[in-house]
Design a protein around this motif. Structure first.
Motif, mmCIF file in Angstrom:
data_model
loop_
_atom_site.group_PDB
_atom_site.id
_atom_site.type_symbol
_atom_site.label_atom_id
_atom_site.label_comp_id
_atom_site.label_asym_id
_atom_site.label_seq_id
_atom_site.Cartn_x
_atom_site.Cartn_y
_atom_site.Cartn_z
ATOM 1 N N CYS A 181 -2.669 -0.679 5.363
ATOM 2 C CA CYS A 181 -3.068 -1.060 6.723
ATOM 3 C C CYS A 181 -3.182 0.106 7.697
ATOM 4 C CB CYS A 181 -2.111 -2.111 7.282
ATOM 5 S SG CYS A 181 -0.462 -1.471 7.665
ATOM 6 N N GLY A 182 -2.649 1.273 7.336
ATOM 7 C CA GLY A 182 -2.761 2.445 8.190
ATOM 8 C C GLY A 182 -1.681 2.597 9.242
ATOM 9 N N VAL A 183 -0.760 1.647 9.323
ATOM 10 C CA VAL A 183 0.328 1.712 10.307
ATOM 11 C C VAL A 183 1.292 2.835 9.935
ATOM 12 C CG1 VAL A 183 2.359 0.464 11.164
ATOM 13 C CG2 VAL A 183 0.183 -0.702 10.956
ATOM 14 N N ASP A 184 1.755 3.575 10.938
ATOM 15 C CA ASP A 184 2.745 4.631 10.728
ATOM 16 C C ASP A 184 4.129 3.993 10.786
ATOM 17 O OD1 ASP A 184 3.498 7.280 10.262
ATOM 18 O OD2 ASP A 184 3.832 7.630 12.398
ATOM 19 N N ASP A 185 4.797 3.903 9.640
ATOM 20 C CA ASP A 185 6.070 3.183 9.547
ATOM 21 C C ASP A 185 7.073 4.016 8.756
ATOM 22 O OD1 ASP A 185 8.147 1.394 9.265
ATOM 23 O OD2 ASP A 185 7.024 -0.093 8.134
ATOM 24 N N LYS A 186 8.095 4.526 9.439
ATOM 25 C CA LYS A 186 9.105 5.338 8.769
ATOM 26 C C LYS A 186 9.911 4.539 7.751
ATOM 27 C CE LYS A 186 9.667 8.878 12.242
ATOM 28 N NZ LYS A 186 10.560 9.646 13.077
ATOM 29 N N ALA A 187 9.896 3.215 7.867
ATOM 30 C CA ALA A 187 10.634 2.367 6.925
ATOM 31 C C ALA A 187 9.778 1.998 5.713
ATOM 32 C CB ALA A 187 11.106 1.101 7.637
ATOM 33 N N SER A 188 8.627 2.661 5.567
ATOM 34 C CA SER A 188 7.747 2.356 4.441
ATOM 35 C C SER A 188 8.393 2.787 3.126
ATOM 36 C CB SER A 188 6.403 3.062 4.622
ATOM 37 O OG SER A 188 6.580 4.467 4.660
ATOM 38 N N ILE A 189 7.880 2.221 2.030
ATOM 39 C CA ILE A 189 8.380 2.611 0.724
ATOM 40 C C ILE A 189 7.338 3.481 0.035
ATOM 41 C CG2 ILE A 189 9.750 0.505 0.467
ATOM 42 C CD1 ILE A 189 7.617 -0.279 -1.720
ATOM 43 N N ASN A 190 7.792 4.256 -0.929
ATOM 44 C CA ASN A 190 6.901 5.081 -1.721
ATOM 45 C C ASN A 190 6.536 4.296 -2.969
ATOM 46 O OD1 ASN A 190 5.732 6.969 -3.451
ATOM 47 N ND2 ASN A 190 7.019 8.612 -2.685
ATOM 48 N N PHE A 191 5.244 4.049 -3.162
ATOM 49 C CA PHE A 191 4.757 3.322 -4.336
ATOM 50 C C PHE A 191 3.682 4.171 -4.989
ATOM 51 C CE2 PHE A 191 1.729 0.295 -6.256
ATOM 52 C CZ PHE A 191 2.576 -0.313 -7.173
ATOM 53 N N LEU A 192 3.991 4.701 -6.152
ATOM 54 C CA LEU A 192 3.057 5.551 -6.895
ATOM 55 C C LEU A 192 2.555 6.723 -6.057
ATOM 56 C CD1 LEU A 192 0.972 2.747 -8.655
ATOM 57 C CD2 LEU A 192 2.838 4.090 -9.644
ATOM 58 N N GLY A 193 3.446 7.290 -5.246
ATOM 59 C CA GLY A 193 3.102 8.445 -4.431
ATOM 60 C C GLY A 193 2.428 8.115 -3.117
ATOM 61 N N LYS A 194 2.237 6.834 -2.816
ATOM 62 C CA LYS A 194 1.627 6.394 -1.563
ATOM 63 C C LYS A 194 2.646 5.585 -0.773
ATOM 64 C CE LYS A 194 -2.398 7.819 -3.040
ATOM 65 N NZ LYS A 194 -2.818 9.137 -2.736
ATOM 66 N N LYS A 195 2.478 5.542 0.533
ATOM 67 C CA LYS A 195 3.381 4.778 1.391
ATOM 68 C C LYS A 195 2.820 3.376 1.623
ATOM 69 C CE LYS A 195 6.119 8.235 2.236
ATOM 70 N NZ LYS A 195 7.456 8.283 1.741
ATOM 71 N N ILE A 196 3.700 2.378 1.588
ATOM 72 C CA ILE A 196 3.345 1.000 1.926
ATOM 73 C C ILE A 196 4.395 0.489 2.899
ATOM 74 C CG2 ILE A 196 2.882 -1.322 1.094
ATOM 75 C CD1 ILE A 196 2.259 -0.192 -1.628
ATOM 76 N N CYS A 197 3.944 -0.025 4.045
ATOM 77 C CA CYS A 197 4.879 -0.505 5.065
ATOM 78 C C CYS A 197 5.529 -1.826 4.631
ATOM 79 C CB CYS A 197 4.174 -0.672 6.416
ATOM 80 S SG CYS A 197 2.997 -2.032 6.519
ATOM 81 N N LYS A 198 6.621 -2.142 5.276
ATOM 82 C CA LYS A 198 7.358 -3.364 4.942
ATOM 83 C C LYS A 198 6.533 -4.621 5.158
ATOM 84 C CE LYS A 198 12.120 -1.901 5.409
ATOM 85 N NZ LYS A 198 13.403 -2.198 6.035
ATOM 86 N N GLU A 199 5.690 -4.622 6.191
ATOM 87 C CA GLU A 199 4.869 -5.799 6.465
ATOM 88 C C GLU A 199 3.874 -6.039 5.324
ATOM 89 O OE1 GLU A 199 1.845 -7.649 9.796
ATOM 90 O OE2 GLU A 199 3.199 -6.035 10.382
ATOM 91 N N CYS A 200 3.252 -4.970 4.830
ATOM 92 C CA CYS A 200 2.311 -5.128 3.709
ATOM 93 C C CYS A 200 3.034 -5.540 2.431
ATOM 94 C CB CYS A 200 1.500 -3.852 3.488
ATOM 95 S SG CYS A 200 0.189 -3.627 4.708
ATOM 96 N N ILE A 201 4.219 -4.991 2.209
ATOM 97 C CA ILE A 201 5.007 -5.399 1.038
ATOM 98 C C ILE A 201 5.286 -6.893 1.117
ATOM 99 C CG2 ILE A 201 7.274 -5.232 -0.057
ATOM 100 C CD1 ILE A 201 5.489 -2.922 -0.770
ATOM 101 N N SER A 202 5.663 -7.363 2.290
ATOM 102 C CA SER A 202 5.932 -8.786 2.473
ATOM 103 C C SER A 202 4.687 -9.622 2.208
ATOM 104 C CB SER A 202 6.448 -9.038 3.889
ATOM 105 O OG SER A 202 6.667 -10.404 4.098
ATOM 106 N N LYS A 203 3.554 -9.168 2.733
ATOM 107 C CA LYS A 203 2.306 -9.897 2.516
ATOM 108 C C LYS A 203 1.921 -9.914 1.039
ATOM 109 C CE LYS A 203 0.329 -9.140 7.088
ATOM 110 N NZ LYS A 203 -0.735 -8.470 7.840
#
Length: 59
Positions: free
Chosen positions: A8-30
């Protein structure tokens, strides 16, 4: 290093690292709550994860 979500492009320090890329918590939930019969959303997230996977295995 930024914390921009690959989906989604959101800057989120609480994001997780998935295969070397960041995914925010909201996208993980979705992603985890999207039903397979919700075709458009399901295909969108599937395509994003596939892109991350292909990028990971080719680099």
């Amino acid at each position: 290093m930024g914390f921009e979500c690959k989906i989604c492009g959101v800057d989120d320090k609480a994001s997780i690292n998935f295969l070397g890329k960041k995914i925010c918590k909201e996208c993980i939930s979705k992603i985890t709550n999207t039903e397979t019969d919700t075709v458009l959303d399901y295909e969108y997230y599937k395509a994003n994860i596939k892109e991350m996977w292909l990028d990971y295995i080719t680099n």
